[in-house]
Design a protein around this motif. Sequence first.
Motif, PDB file in Angstrom:
ATOM      1  N   THR A 142      29.993  71.087  26.476  1.00  0.00           N
ATOM      2  CA  THR A 142      30.118  70.613  27.854  1.00  0.00           C
ATOM      3  C   THR A 142      30.601  71.732  28.777  1.00  0.00           C
ATOM      4  N   ASN A 179      27.511  67.812  22.635  1.00  0.00           N
ATOM      5  CA  ASN A 179      27.024  66.851  23.620  1.00  0.00           C
ATOM      6  C   ASN A 179      25.528  67.113  23.769  1.00  0.00           C
ATOM      7  N   ALA A 180      24.744  66.452  22.936  1.00  0.00           N
ATOM      8  CA  ALA A 180      23.293  66.677  22.923  1.00  0.00           C
ATOM      9  C   ALA A 180      22.557  65.796  23.914  1.00  0.00           C
ATOM     10  N   ASP A 181      23.257  64.832  24.491  1.00  0.00           N
ATOM     11  CA  ASP A 181      22.627  63.896  25.415  1.00  0.00           C
ATOM     12  C   ASP A 181      22.688  64.453  26.835  1.00  0.00           C
ATOM     13  N   VAL A 182      21.974  65.551  27.065  1.00  0.00           N
ATOM     14  CA  VAL A 182      22.006  66.234  28.355  1.00  0.00           C
ATOM     15  C   VAL A 182      20.613  66.781  28.657  1.00  0.00           C
ATOM     16  N   ASP A 183      20.256  66.775  29.919  1.00  0.00           N
ATOM     17  CA  ASP A 183      18.978  67.321  30.354  1.00  0.00           C
ATOM     18  C   ASP A 183      19.189  68.773  30.763  1.00  0.00           C
ATOM     19  N   ARG A 190      21.597  61.278  15.009  1.00  0.00           N
ATOM     20  CA  ARG A 190      22.404  60.929  16.177  1.00  0.00           C
ATOM     21  C   ARG A 190      21.968  61.771  17.366  1.00  0.00           C
ATOM     22  N   ALA A 191      21.163  61.192  18.214  1.00  0.00           N
ATOM     23  CA  ALA A 191      20.569  61.945  19.322  1.00  0.00           C
ATOM     24  C   ALA A 191      21.610  62.488  20.285  1.00  0.00           C
ATOM     25  N   ASP A 192      22.741  61.795  20.421  1.00  0.00           N
ATOM     26  CA  ASP A 192      23.745  62.207  21.403  1.00  0.00           C
ATOM     27  C   ASP A 192      24.713  63.253  20.876  1.00  0.00           C
ATOM     28  N   SER A 203      24.013  65.319  17.625  1.00  0.00           N
ATOM     29  CA  SER A 203      23.465  66.202  16.606  1.00  0.00           C
ATOM     30  C   SER A 203      23.156  67.607  17.107  1.00  0.00           C
ATOM     31  N   ASN A 248      19.350  68.205  17.505  1.00  0.00           N
ATOM     32  CA  ASN A 248      18.714  67.823  18.763  1.00  0.00           C
ATOM     33  C   ASN A 248      18.970  68.837  19.871  1.00  0.00           C
ATOM     34  N   LYS A 280      16.140  71.351  22.067  1.00  0.00           N
ATOM     35  CA  LYS A 280      16.139  71.518  23.521  1.00  0.00           C
ATOM     36  C   LYS A 280      16.283  72.985  23.915  1.00  0.00           C
TER      37      LYS A 280
END
Length: 413
Positions: A314, A333-337, A366-368, A370, A373, A377
């Motif tokens: 982050t 924190n993999a849940d980011v664009d 775990r997409a958020d 891992s 993931n 990206k």
Amino acid sequence: MKSSWKNLLLLALALIMALSSVAFAEGEALTPGVTVYADENSITGYSATFVYEDAEAESVDVVGTFAFYEAGEKIGSLPETRYTPDGWKPGLIMANDSDYAVAQPMTKVDGTDYWTATLALPSGHYFYTYNVDGSEEYITDPANPDLTSTAETGGRSGFSVLDVPYDAEKQFGSIDYTFMMPLPEAAGTLAFADYTDINGDLAPLAIYLPYGYDAEREEPYKVLYLCHGGGGNEVEWFAKGNIHYVFDRLIAEGKVEPTIVVAFKNNYHPDAELMNGNLLDYIIPYMEENYNVGAEPADRALAGLSMGGMYTSTVYYDNADQFSLFGILSGCNADVDLTALDLDKLTTPTLVLGGGCYDFGISMNRADFSLHNLTVKLAALEIPFDYYEVDGGHNWTTWPPLIRIIAENYLWK
């Protein structure tokens, strides 16, 4: 005849008393704590004898990270087969699923209040506690206390620890953890401090100063900031990770320049503004005001494990240009664009990711969270990074080796 029987009886009584005296004397000679020693009869070449004193106990177990697994390719979870010390064989890896992985019953020494157990252990850094009479409470070794901060707000590790050396002949094919062992002749020092955090509260720091630290040195020292995982605190990197010993050896061997290491209590997730602001506006200024450290981005690096990997990632997304290196370990924190961020800024620092072969932090499930993931990206946007996978799980046999890799190959290079 009567005289002969009487003499034999007296001799037998004397022998019994002598044996009892020996047993009691041996019991008295026992030293509470843990003793690690070379042992030719041990399957690993070394044994650890635990001695706990308790006059009231009915049973005592020594409980610790004494679990081993076959090395393999499975990602995200441990194998079903777990080996305890009596089943150890060369090539097994330490990948404990719990700090309370194995309970070894102890034996009471007749005529004493001492309880003992001896384990054959391979090279490694272990933590352990005692469990008395099946209680829900686990007790650190009174003769080998856990690491406790002297800061007003400081934490404690909650575990006693021991280090076992490497026997190249008996442990051939296993990991040599000498790089985590103490180096008394060139040891740095640990300091503990309170700083005022972003909320206006006192918060703790654990600070490693390299051997020979000079507050007046013309060239300021570079700093590696470290984040712990969920449920942890600022002392864990040193108590469970022996990271001060890792740096003692790397510095003594000339593999990294003398470096200050700062671990802090990173309990600000998931508020990104608090994370960034606390580190950049409070922790780093405290270090610059109180220690001889550099004030440029090139002088500092940030790494963290699990929840600390989320923290580190982050900070990377928002302030990539404020550090020379980011080490994101066993979670993020993999849940980011990423396409919505400043891509030029993201390519500025060195980026290193890593985890253990049995580490759920690298799993694709775990997409958020891992690392897998995140690597997808990063690769899609051609953001440079290196990735390492070591033998271990989501535990402390994984993270010190990864920091060693980062320090040797990337830090301040």
